[in-house]
Design a protein around this motif. Structure first.
Motif, PDB file in Angstrom:
ATOM      1  N   LEU A  58     -43.619 -19.218  21.836  1.00  0.00           N
ATOM      2  CA  LEU A  58     -44.377 -18.019  21.453  1.00  0.00           C
ATOM      3  C   LEU A  58     -43.443 -16.864  21.112  1.00  0.00           C
ATOM      4  CD1 LEU A  58     -47.422 -18.045  23.899  1.00  0.00           C
ATOM      5  CD2 LEU A  58     -47.463 -18.394  21.417  1.00  0.00           C
ATOM      6  N   GLU A  59     -42.352 -16.752  21.867  1.00  0.00           N
ATOM      7  CA  GLU A  59     -41.348 -15.719  21.584  1.00  0.00           C
ATOM      8  C   GLU A  59     -40.760 -15.933  20.181  1.00  0.00           C
ATOM      9  OE1 GLU A  59     -36.947 -14.332  23.207  1.00  0.00           O
ATOM     10  OE2 GLU A  59     -37.830 -16.206  23.903  1.00  0.00           O
ATOM     11  N   MET A  60     -40.454 -17.172  19.878  1.00  0.00           N
ATOM     12  CA  MET A  60     -39.872 -17.470  18.568  1.00  0.00           C
ATOM     13  C   MET A  60     -40.858 -17.167  17.448  1.00  0.00           C
ATOM     14  SD  MET A  60     -38.006 -20.947  17.388  1.00  0.00           S
ATOM     15  CE  MET A  60     -37.703 -21.313  15.681  1.00  0.00           C
ATOM     16  N   LEU A  61     -42.092 -17.610  17.597  1.00  0.00           N
ATOM     17  CA  LEU A  61     -43.089 -17.362  16.554  1.00  0.00           C
ATOM     18  C   LEU A  61     -43.378 -15.875  16.389  1.00  0.00           C
ATOM     19  CD1 LEU A  61     -45.552 -20.318  17.215  1.00  0.00           C
ATOM     20  CD2 LEU A  61     -43.867 -20.102  15.365  1.00  0.00           C
ATOM     21  N   ALA A  62     -43.379 -15.138  17.498  1.00  0.00           N
ATOM     22  CA  ALA A  62     -43.643 -13.701  17.419  1.00  0.00           C
ATOM     23  C   ALA A  62     -42.510 -12.951  16.728  1.00  0.00           C
ATOM     24  CB  ALA A  62     -43.873 -13.136  18.823  1.00  0.00           C
ATOM     25  N   SER A  63     -41.342 -13.572  16.639  1.00  0.00           N
ATOM     26  CA  SER A  63     -40.189 -12.889  16.039  1.00  0.00           C
ATOM     27  C   SER A  63     -39.928 -13.286  14.585  1.00  0.00           C
ATOM     28  CB  SER A  63     -38.944 -13.169  16.871  1.00  0.00           C
ATOM     29  OG  SER A  63     -38.557 -14.513  16.698  1.00  0.00           O
ATOM     30  N   THR A  71     -50.179 -12.119  24.094  1.00  0.00           N
ATOM     31  CA  THR A  71     -50.201 -12.154  25.552  1.00  0.00           C
ATOM     32  C   THR A  71     -49.129 -13.155  25.986  1.00  0.00           C
ATOM     33  OG1 THR A  71     -51.773 -13.983  25.789  1.00  0.00           O
ATOM     34  CG2 THR A  71     -52.712 -11.748  25.533  1.00  0.00           C
ATOM     35  N   GLU A  72     -49.038 -13.380  27.269  1.00  0.00           N
ATOM     36  CA  GLU A  72     -48.045 -14.323  27.774  1.00  0.00           C
ATOM     37  C   GLU A  72     -48.277 -15.731  27.238  1.00  0.00           C
ATOM     38  OE1 GLU A  72     -46.613 -16.176  32.034  1.00  0.00           O
ATOM     39  OE2 GLU A  72     -47.479 -14.163  32.008  1.00  0.00           O
ATOM     40  N   ASN A  73     -49.551 -16.087  27.010  1.00  0.00           N
ATOM     41  CA  ASN A  73     -49.876 -17.454  26.599  1.00  0.00           C
ATOM     42  C   ASN A  73     -50.606 -17.557  25.269  1.00  0.00           C
ATOM     43  OD1 ASN A  73     -48.808 -19.002  28.812  1.00  0.00           O
ATOM     44  ND2 ASN A  73     -50.321 -17.933  30.060  1.00  0.00           N
ATOM     45  N   SER A  74     -50.641 -16.477  24.511  1.00  0.00           N
ATOM     46  CA  SER A  74     -51.330 -16.566  23.220  1.00  0.00           C
ATOM     47  C   SER A  74     -50.714 -15.602  22.211  1.00  0.00           C
ATOM     48  CB  SER A  74     -52.819 -16.262  23.383  1.00  0.00           C
ATOM     49  OG  SER A  74     -53.012 -14.912  23.715  1.00  0.00           O
ATOM     50  N   LEU A  75     -51.004 -15.898  20.975  1.00  0.00           N
ATOM     51  CA  LEU A  75     -50.498 -15.093  19.874  1.00  0.00           C
ATOM     52  C   LEU A  75     -51.495 -15.199  18.729  1.00  0.00           C
ATOM     53  CD1 LEU A  75     -47.970 -13.523  18.785  1.00  0.00           C
ATOM     54  CD2 LEU A  75     -47.086 -15.725  18.027  1.00  0.00           C
ATOM     55  N   VAL A  76     -51.845 -14.065  18.156  1.00  0.00           N
ATOM     56  CA  VAL A  76     -52.694 -14.049  16.965  1.00  0.00           C
ATOM     57  C   VAL A  76     -51.881 -13.373  15.873  1.00  0.00           C
ATOM     58  CG1 VAL A  76     -54.862 -13.285  15.931  1.00  0.00           C
ATOM     59  CG2 VAL A  76     -54.805 -13.969  18.345  1.00  0.00           C
ATOM     60  N   MET A  77     -51.687 -14.098  14.759  1.00  0.00           N
ATOM     61  CA  MET A  77     -50.863 -13.611  13.659  1.00  0.00           C
ATOM     62  C   MET A  77     -51.638 -13.670  12.357  1.00  0.00           C
ATOM     63  SD  MET A  77     -47.098 -15.312  14.270  1.00  0.00           S
ATOM     64  CE  MET A  77     -47.559 -16.879  13.636  1.00  0.00           C
ATOM     65  N   GLU A  82     -54.306 -15.081   2.693  1.00  0.00           N
ATOM     66  CA  GLU A  82     -54.323 -14.382   3.977  1.00  0.00           C
ATOM     67  C   GLU A  82     -55.057 -15.270   4.972  1.00  0.00           C
ATOM     68  OE1 GLU A  82     -55.552 -10.291   4.274  1.00  0.00           O
ATOM     69  OE2 GLU A  82     -54.593  -9.804   2.371  1.00  0.00           O
ATOM     70  N   VAL A  83     -54.352 -15.617   6.045  1.00  0.00           N
ATOM     71  CA  VAL A  83     -54.891 -16.532   7.039  1.00  0.00           C
ATOM     72  C   VAL A  83     -54.534 -15.999   8.432  1.00  0.00           C
ATOM     73  CG1 VAL A  83     -54.760 -18.880   7.965  1.00  0.00           C
ATOM     74  CG2 VAL A  83     -54.651 -18.509   5.490  1.00  0.00           C
ATOM     75  N   LYS A  84     -55.532 -15.996   9.307  1.00  0.00           N
ATOM     76  CA  LYS A  84     -55.298 -15.578  10.684  1.00  0.00           C
ATOM     77  C   LYS A  84     -55.093 -16.817  11.549  1.00  0.00           C
ATOM     78  CE  LYS A  84     -58.545 -14.151  13.540  1.00  0.00           C
ATOM     79  NZ  LYS A  84     -59.610 -13.345  14.183  1.00  0.00           N
ATOM     80  N   PHE A  85     -53.924 -16.889  12.190  1.00  0.00           N
ATOM     81  CA  PHE A  85     -53.598 -17.979  13.104  1.00  0.00           C
ATOM     82  C   PHE A  85     -53.825 -17.520  14.537  1.00  0.00           C
ATOM     83  CE2 PHE A  85     -51.052 -19.305   9.447  1.00  0.00           C
ATOM     84  CZ  PHE A  85     -51.322 -20.663   9.422  1.00  0.00           C
ATOM     85  N   THR A  86     -54.486 -18.352  15.313  1.00  0.00           N
ATOM     86  CA  THR A  86     -54.639 -18.115  16.743  1.00  0.00           C
ATOM     87  C   THR A  86     -53.934 -19.248  17.477  1.00  0.00           C
ATOM     88  OG1 THR A  86     -56.772 -17.019  16.372  1.00  0.00           O
ATOM     89  CG2 THR A  86     -56.306 -17.780  18.618  1.00  0.00           C
ATOM     90  N   ILE A  87     -52.972 -18.882  18.299  1.00  0.00           N
ATOM     91  CA  ILE A  87     -52.125 -19.852  18.985  1.00  0.00           C
ATOM     92  C   ILE A  87     -52.296 -19.642  20.492  1.00  0.00           C
ATOM     93  CG2 ILE A  87     -49.747 -20.654  19.306  1.00  0.00           C
ATOM     94  CD1 ILE A  87     -49.200 -19.088  16.577  1.00  0.00           C
ATOM     95  N   VAL A  88     -52.723 -20.694  21.166  1.00  0.00           N
ATOM     96  CA  VAL A  88     -52.930 -20.620  22.611  1.00  0.00           C
ATOM     97  C   VAL A  88     -52.124 -21.749  23.248  1.00  0.00           C
ATOM     98  CG1 VAL A  88     -54.597 -20.668  24.499  1.00  0.00           C
ATOM     99  CG2 VAL A  88     -55.240 -19.661  22.293  1.00  0.00           C
ATOM    100  N   ARG A  89     -51.198 -21.345  24.110  1.00  0.00           N
ATOM    101  CA  ARG A  89     -50.362 -22.336  24.812  1.00  0.00           C
ATOM    102  C   ARG A  89     -51.248 -23.185  25.724  1.00  0.00           C
ATOM    103  NH1 ARG A  89     -44.982 -21.028  26.318  1.00  0.00           N
ATOM    104  NH2 ARG A  89     -45.616 -18.843  26.381  1.00  0.00           N
ATOM    105  N   ASN A  90     -51.036 -24.505  25.701  1.00  0.00           N
ATOM    106  CA  ASN A  90     -51.807 -25.422  26.569  1.00  0.00           C
ATOM    107  C   ASN A  90     -51.195 -25.463  27.952  1.00  0.00           C
ATOM    108  OD1 ASN A  90     -53.500 -26.069  24.450  1.00  0.00           O
ATOM    109  ND2 ASN A  90     -52.265 -27.832  23.845  1.00  0.00           N
TER     110      ASN A  90
END
Length: 179
Positions: A93-98, A125-131, A171-179
């Motif tokens: 998540l850190e990598m994707l957020a950067s 958040t700690e376990n999710s990212l919306v980009m 334009e696409v919204k990605f929602t990423i939730v760590r399992n």
């Protein structure tokens, strides 16, 4: 579009489908470059679309699925070519957020005229990212594949969904939730 995207794509096609298929899609695509690419050159995105479409017709694999397959290959190229950059991250998540503020900055140092998509962080958040992904090339499936490979690289997993904000996929919204 940078030549490395073309050279690696053709390398993938050769390894997965054979040299004959490479020759066939280049011949059928009627490319201004004649299918001769250098990693540092710049080529029209229309050439990539033509190659993808001809490969899709030849293999009966959708362009979106081919972009996913290609992204898996391309991630391994990034890991082997830029190990120090990848090693700066301990978490997917850190990598994707950067992507926007670090990874793309580094890419532009190497390829100053690269036309990269943008990734705007909407929530984290700690376990999710919306980009929010934005690109006139609409290669969001390529991005999706790179996201999956990022989690795999870190021996982790996530549920990644997307919603097209614009129907053409620019334009696409990605929602990423760590399992």
């Amino acid at each position: 579009m940078k030549g490395i995207v073309f050279t690696e794509f053709l390398e993938l096609v050769e390894s997965k489908f054979g040299l004959e298929v490479v020759d066939e899609i280049i011949t059928n695509s009627n490319l201004p470059s004649k299918g001769v690419y250098t990693a540092v050159g710049t080529y029209s995105f229309s050439e990539m679309l033509s190659l993808l479409n001809h490969l899709s017709r030849h293999t009966s694999i959708s362009v979106d699925e081919l972009l996913m397959i290609y992204s898996e290959h391309f991630f391994s190229v990034l890991v082997s070519s830029y190990p120090e950059l990848i090693k700066t991250y301990k978490d997917p998540l850190e990598m994707l957020a950067s992507i926007e503020n670090h990874i793309h900055v580094e890419v532009l140092k190497i390829y100053p005229d690269a036309e990269l998509p943008t990734f705007e962080i909407l929530t984290r958040t700690e376990n999710s990212l919306v980009m929010l992904y934005k690109s006139s090339r609409s290669m969001y499936y390529f991005g999706l594949g790179l996201m999956h490979k990022t989690f795999e690289h870190f021996n982790s997993s996530a549920t990644i969904t997307f919603d097209k904000i614009k129907e053409d996929g620019s334009e696409v919204k990605f929602t990423i939730v760590r399992n």
